[in-house]
Design an enzyme around this catalytic site. Structure first.
Site, mmCIF file in Angstrom:
data_model
loop_
_atom_site.group_PDB
_atom_site.id
_atom_site.type_symbol
_atom_site.label_atom_id
_atom_site.label_comp_id
_atom_site.label_asym_id
_atom_site.label_seq_id
_atom_site.Cartn_x
_atom_site.Cartn_y
_atom_site.Cartn_z
ATOM 1 N N PHE A 160 -12.076 -4.559 0.021
ATOM 2 C CA PHE A 160 -10.751 -5.158 0.266
ATOM 3 C C PHE A 160 -10.117 -4.423 1.432
ATOM 4 C CE2 PHE A 160 -6.282 -5.940 0.150
ATOM 5 C CZ PHE A 160 -6.243 -7.310 -0.067
ATOM 6 N N ASP A 245 -11.468 3.239 5.867
ATOM 7 C CA ASP A 245 -10.214 2.615 5.443
ATOM 8 C C ASP A 245 -9.649 3.437 4.286
ATOM 9 O OD1 ASP A 245 -8.163 1.159 4.357
ATOM 10 O OD2 ASP A 245 -9.178 -0.773 4.457
ATOM 11 N N LYS A 274 0.092 2.080 3.756
ATOM 12 C CA LYS A 274 0.751 2.255 2.465
ATOM 13 C C LYS A 274 1.666 3.490 2.398
ATOM 14 C CE LYS A 274 -2.566 -0.457 -0.224
ATOM 15 N NZ LYS A 274 -1.886 -1.703 -0.484
HETATM 16 C C1 LIG Z 1 -8.167 -0.381 1.292
HETATM 17 C C2 LIG Z 1 -7.124 -1.350 1.777
HETATM 18 N N1 LIG Z 1 -7.169 -1.770 3.047
HETATM 19 C C3 LIG Z 1 -6.255 -2.628 3.538
HETATM 20 C C4 LIG Z 1 -5.245 -3.120 2.744
HETATM 21 C C5 LIG Z 1 -4.241 -4.078 3.318
HETATM 22 O O1 LIG Z 1 -3.001 -3.482 3.437
HETATM 23 P P1 LIG Z 1 -1.697 -4.395 3.624
HETATM 24 O O2 LIG Z 1 -1.480 -5.123 2.329
HETATM 25 O O3 LIG Z 1 -0.595 -3.418 3.929
HETATM 26 O O4 LIG Z 1 -1.989 -5.320 4.756
HETATM 27 C C6 LIG Z 1 -5.173 -2.714 1.408
HETATM 28 C C7 LIG Z 1 -4.129 -3.245 0.525
HETATM 29 O O5 LIG Z 1 -4.210 -3.198 -0.686
HETATM 30 C C8 LIG Z 1 -6.136 -1.812 0.918
HETATM 31 O O6 LIG Z 1 -6.127 -1.394 -0.352
#
Ligand SMILES: Cc1ncc(COP(=O)(O)O)c(C=O)c1O
Length: 418
Positions: A160, A245, A274
């Site tokens: 994700f 990530d 976040k």
């Molecule tokens: C590992 C990871 N990458 C990217 C994202 C996307 O972040 P955003 O919702 O701020 O676009 C999330 C969101 O849950 C995430 O957990």
């Protein structure tokens, strides 16, 4: 360090103007004019402090989700709120057409926290992932010599990384992906945790490997020991960038600054989001050394809001809090307590669980779905979130106390026994 003391879940904080019982009806039409892209638990929140949130009728809940780690420091941490207030009274937004006096502090101190040269701030996590993908493709073309338009990126199944059309193009979750084609090409998907498959997928046109060091949305999936180190080695051998990530796993959540730290691995690009915004503003970033970051030149990438003064003022305070290491230490210590508590749950209640720092993925045994368990937790004053059928995730704010960890585990035990 600011922490809230454990209180009973139904106390109302003195400073909250509770809306009143009859007001609950006002929220019946909450979705009358809204898209139905979420199915939230039935609770309407009005106030938050530390680990605790209060709904419109004055009922308190322990927030064991913390905005999917966006609230690592809890709701309205006084130090972060003060930084935001101070900045609100000075300068909030200018766009990147001009410079502002908060920018260098954020980029310099965040680069230092990451032991890298340079920072490119954006807003949401998905934008940071997109930025990392763009950096990797340009690097592939300009530095590695891959023909323009042919660079490939290896990703893991169960990933994700956000919701943009390019990112959902390499999602393996049908809910996230179906119907949004045509999809962006250039991604190869391999099983998460499988180094042989990863090695086999890297070809001459591969510019990067993009991974979550722990898959959060996937259910707090921790890869086998040595996997991240193996990814690093493969990337070095094959001249491929490692993009980590750490949007959900980073910034203290797992008991270290980054989840990659557990294997002493440093990726080529840290992707952050976040918690960087302190639970106050959207703030994300990629952090890399100059040889990678300098593929960006004026006009080649940007964002109106990225790196705005308000976000930088909050972000730099977040970085300063993390720079002492005490939050990481706290998450590690309390995470052990959480893990011990989960291990002591009656055998048969769970089919498995994974904990790293204050982050747990819990697989519920039996017939009940994760959603049903979360609804039962809600009734008992705990907010948590299900994922993928029978799994629930716990990611309480790092300000949680020992007593509150115990309360969380005890409440889960009650629900599982019920
Ligand atoms: C590992 C990871 N990458 C990217 C994202 C996307 O972040 P955003 O919702 O701020 O676009 C999330 C969101 O849950 C995430 O957990």
């Amino acid at each position: 360090m600011f922490v809230t003391s454990a209180r009973t879940m139904h106390d109302v904080p003195a400073d909250l103007e509770v809306a009143g019982e009859d007001v609950a009806g006002e929220f019946d039409g909450l979705y009358a004019h809204a898209a139905h892209n979420y199915a939230p638990l039935p609770v309407v929140l009005a106030h938050g402090e530390g680990v605790w949130v209060t709904d419109v009728s004055g009922r308190r809940y322990l927030d064991a989700l913390a905005g999917y780690s966006a609230l690592n420091f809890g709701h309205r941490h006084p130090r972060l709120i003060a930084a935001a207030h101070e900045q609100l009274d000075r300068l909030t937004l200018i766009s990147r057409a001009f410079d502002h006096d908060r920018f260098a502090a954020l980029t310099g101190e965040l680069a230092a926290l990451c032991s890298k040269d340079a920072v490119l701030p954006m807003n949401t996590g998905a934008e940071a992932v997109e930025t990392a993908i763009k950096a990797a493709r340009r690097w592939g073309h300009q530095v590695k010599g891959i023909a323009d338009g042919t660079a490939r990126i290896v990703v893991a199944d169960g990933n994700f990384h956000g919701r943009t059309t390019t990112i959902v193009s390499f999602s393996t979750d049908p809910d996230a992906r179906t119907g949004y084609g045509p999809y962006t090409p250039g991604f190869d998907i391999v099983p998460y945790g499988d180094l042989d498959a990863l090695g086999a997928a890297i070809g001459d046109d591969t510019c990067a490997v993009l991974l979550e060091p722990i898959q959060g949305e996937g259910g707090v999936i921790i890869p086998p020991d040595g996997y991240l180190r193996g990814v690093r080695e493969l990337c070095d051998e094959r001249s491929v960038l490692f993009l980590a990530d750490e949007i959900q796993s980073g910034l203290g959540r797992t008991g270290r600054t980054f989840a990659c730290d557990h294997e002493d691995v440093v990726p080529d690009i840290w992707i952050l989001g976040k918690a960087l915004g302190g639970g106050i503003v959207p703030l994300s970033a990629i952090v890399a050394d100059r040889d990678v970051m300098d593929v960006f030149t004026p006009g080649s990438h940007g964002s109106t809001f990225g790196g705005n003064p308000l976000a930088c003022a909050v972000g730099v305070e977040v970085v300063r809090m993390l720079a002492t290491g005490e939050w990481q230490e706290r998450a590690a210590r309390l995470g052990e307590r959480l893990a011990d508590g989960l291990a002591a749950l009656p055998t048969g209640a769970l089919s498995g669980f994974r904990v790293r720092g204050l982050w747990a993925g819990i697989d519920i045994a039996g017939e009940r779905t994760g959603r049903q368990v979360c609804e039962a937790l809600l009734e008992r004053g705990v907010l948590a979130k299900d994922t993928h059928g029978s799994t629930i995730r716990l990611a309480p704010p790092l300000v949680i106390t020992e007593e509150e960890v115990d309360l969380l585990v005890d409440t889960l035990a009650e629900v599982l026994a019920g």
